[in-house]
Scaffold this motif. Sequence first.
Motif, PDB file in Angstrom:
ATOM      1  N   ARG A 146      16.720  16.951 -64.182  1.00 44.90           N
ATOM      2  CA  ARG A 146      17.005  16.457 -62.831  1.00 44.90           C
ATOM      3  C   ARG A 146      17.048  14.934 -62.719  1.00 44.90           C
ATOM      4  O   ARG A 146      17.192  14.402 -61.622  1.00 44.90           O
ATOM      5  CB  ARG A 146      16.007  17.006 -61.803  1.00 44.90           C
ATOM      6  CG  ARG A 146      16.131  18.518 -61.627  1.00 44.90           C
ATOM      7  CD  ARG A 146      14.961  19.072 -60.845  1.00 44.90           C
ATOM      8  NE  ARG A 146      15.222  20.456 -60.445  1.00 44.90           N
ATOM      9  CZ  ARG A 146      15.817  20.798 -59.320  1.00 44.90           C
ATOM     10  NH1 ARG A 146      16.213  19.878 -58.454  1.00 44.90           N
ATOM     11  NH2 ARG A 146      16.015  22.061 -59.021  1.00 44.90           N
ATOM     12  N   TYR A 204       8.653  15.425 -58.135  1.00 41.93           N
ATOM     13  CA  TYR A 204       9.077  15.058 -56.782  1.00 41.93           C
ATOM     14  C   TYR A 204       9.749  16.243 -56.091  1.00 41.93           C
ATOM     15  O   TYR A 204       9.430  16.573 -54.945  1.00 41.93           O
ATOM     16  CB  TYR A 204      10.025  13.851 -56.823  1.00 41.93           C
ATOM     17  CG  TYR A 204      10.509  13.434 -55.457  1.00 41.93           C
ATOM     18  CD1 TYR A 204       9.695  12.714 -54.588  1.00 41.93           C
ATOM     19  CD2 TYR A 204      11.784  13.800 -55.006  1.00 41.93           C
ATOM     20  CE1 TYR A 204      10.123  12.361 -53.321  1.00 41.93           C
ATOM     21  CE2 TYR A 204      12.225  13.447 -53.742  1.00 41.93           C
ATOM     22  CZ  TYR A 204      11.386  12.729 -52.904  1.00 41.93           C
ATOM     23  OH  TYR A 204      11.816  12.385 -51.650  1.00 41.93           O
ATOM     24  N   ASP A 205      10.687  16.880 -56.802  1.00 40.94           N
ATOM     25  CA  ASP A 205      11.429  17.992 -56.187  1.00 40.94           C
ATOM     26  C   ASP A 205      10.503  19.143 -55.814  1.00 40.94           C
ATOM     27  O   ASP A 205      10.692  19.802 -54.786  1.00 40.94           O
ATOM     28  CB  ASP A 205      12.522  18.494 -57.141  1.00 40.94           C
ATOM     29  CG  ASP A 205      13.692  17.510 -57.216  1.00 40.94           C
ATOM     30  OD1 ASP A 205      13.618  16.471 -56.525  1.00 40.94           O
ATOM     31  OD2 ASP A 205      14.648  17.770 -57.963  1.00 40.94           O
ATOM     32  N   ASP A 230      16.109  15.504 -52.399  1.00 41.78           N
ATOM     33  CA  ASP A 230      15.531  15.730 -53.722  1.00 41.78           C
ATOM     34  C   ASP A 230      15.602  14.404 -54.487  1.00 41.78           C
ATOM     35  O   ASP A 230      15.955  13.379 -53.910  1.00 41.78           O
ATOM     36  CB  ASP A 230      16.271  16.860 -54.466  1.00 41.78           C
ATOM     37  CG  ASP A 230      17.746  16.569 -54.668  1.00 41.78           C
ATOM     38  OD1 ASP A 230      18.182  15.429 -54.385  1.00 41.78           O
ATOM     39  OD2 ASP A 230      18.474  17.476 -55.098  1.00 41.78           O
ATOM     40  N   GLY A 236       9.886  20.068 -52.003  1.00 41.56           N
ATOM     41  CA  GLY A 236      10.281  21.438 -51.670  1.00 41.56           C
ATOM     42  C   GLY A 236       9.329  22.086 -50.686  1.00 41.56           C
ATOM     43  O   GLY A 236       9.699  22.978 -49.917  1.00 41.56           O
ATOM     44  N   GLU A 254      11.163  16.354 -61.515  1.00 43.07           N
ATOM     45  CA  GLU A 254      10.718  17.721 -61.203  1.00 43.07           C
ATOM     46  C   GLU A 254       9.475  17.734 -60.323  1.00 43.07           C
ATOM     47  O   GLU A 254       9.355  18.571 -59.426  1.00 43.07           O
ATOM     48  CB  GLU A 254      10.455  18.495 -62.493  1.00 43.07           C
ATOM     49  CG  GLU A 254      11.741  18.945 -63.160  1.00 43.07           C
ATOM     50  CD  GLU A 254      11.482  19.808 -64.387  1.00 43.07           C
ATOM     51  OE1 GLU A 254      10.630  19.393 -65.205  1.00 43.07           O
ATOM     52  OE2 GLU A 254      12.122  20.858 -64.522  1.00 43.07           O
TER      53      GLU A 254
END
Lengths: 164, 126
Positions: free
Chosen positions: A159, B49-50, A74, B54, B47
């Motif tokens: 994040r 990227y995640d 992530d 995912g 966010e």
Amino acid sequence: MSTTNTPAAFPATSLEAPRSGRIDPKYLRSKTSSGSFEMAAWVFMRLSGIALVVLIFVHLWVNLMSGGGIAQIDFGFVAGKWANPVWQFWDLVMLWLAMLHGANGMRTIINDYAEKDSTRLWLKTILVLGAAIIVVLGTLVIFTFEPCMLDAAGEQLPRAVCPS
Amino acid sequence: MTRTRGTLYRGREGMWSWVAHRITGVGIFFFLLVHVLDTSLVRVSPEAYDAVIGAYKNPVMILGEIGLVGAIVFHAFNGLRIILVDFWKKGTRYHKQMLWGVLALWLVTMVAFSARHVMLFLEGGH
């Protein structure tokens, strides 16, 4: 064995032995305009190939086989790796070598299968532009990466990885 | 009529390894384009990227990743074989045996990779 074969009747007897020095210039390997470039490309494919085996196998090992594997990847994982200049350099070299190696391979394939001059030119133009855009984009991303991303109001993005 | 069993390259190990090297190379090239683009999302937002990364973490993509790594591992090992054919004095004589070596190493590597990749995916709680 006193009969002499005329070259017209037996063309094979008029062929020069290999490397006899009397070879039609059009069959010589040197002195062609693209010779040195193709030779350099051939050597590059082998040298970059060896380097890429090491670069990519370690990349796959660190990202997918060690730690939590695919589940660990992530934004924070990327931030952790690129906090270390060794991984920045690793990814930069891997990006450049892989794109040049891959683009040169695609060039070979285009030369093999696209028969029309104009088709080859178009495909290679798209290839060079595409490869250049990807290499420049990837290089910028590695060097401008910001783990503590803020929004327009100066607030930390969800994040984001900021020093506490 | 003589039944031909292929020439030095055509229709035999040399040709099929060449075909496989091309196909895996093209596949890896297009993945590389996508992979640089998805990684570039770290400059958009964490966010974004995640969310996109995912997508690599579902069962279908896990199979896709095994296929991708299979292509990479074959291209890598066969590429080293090509270098040996070019530079090792006996390379051309043993190019077929080296291909079987490549395939054996590929199989061992892929069994190990697939097992660990699936295990880590299942542990990841998806």
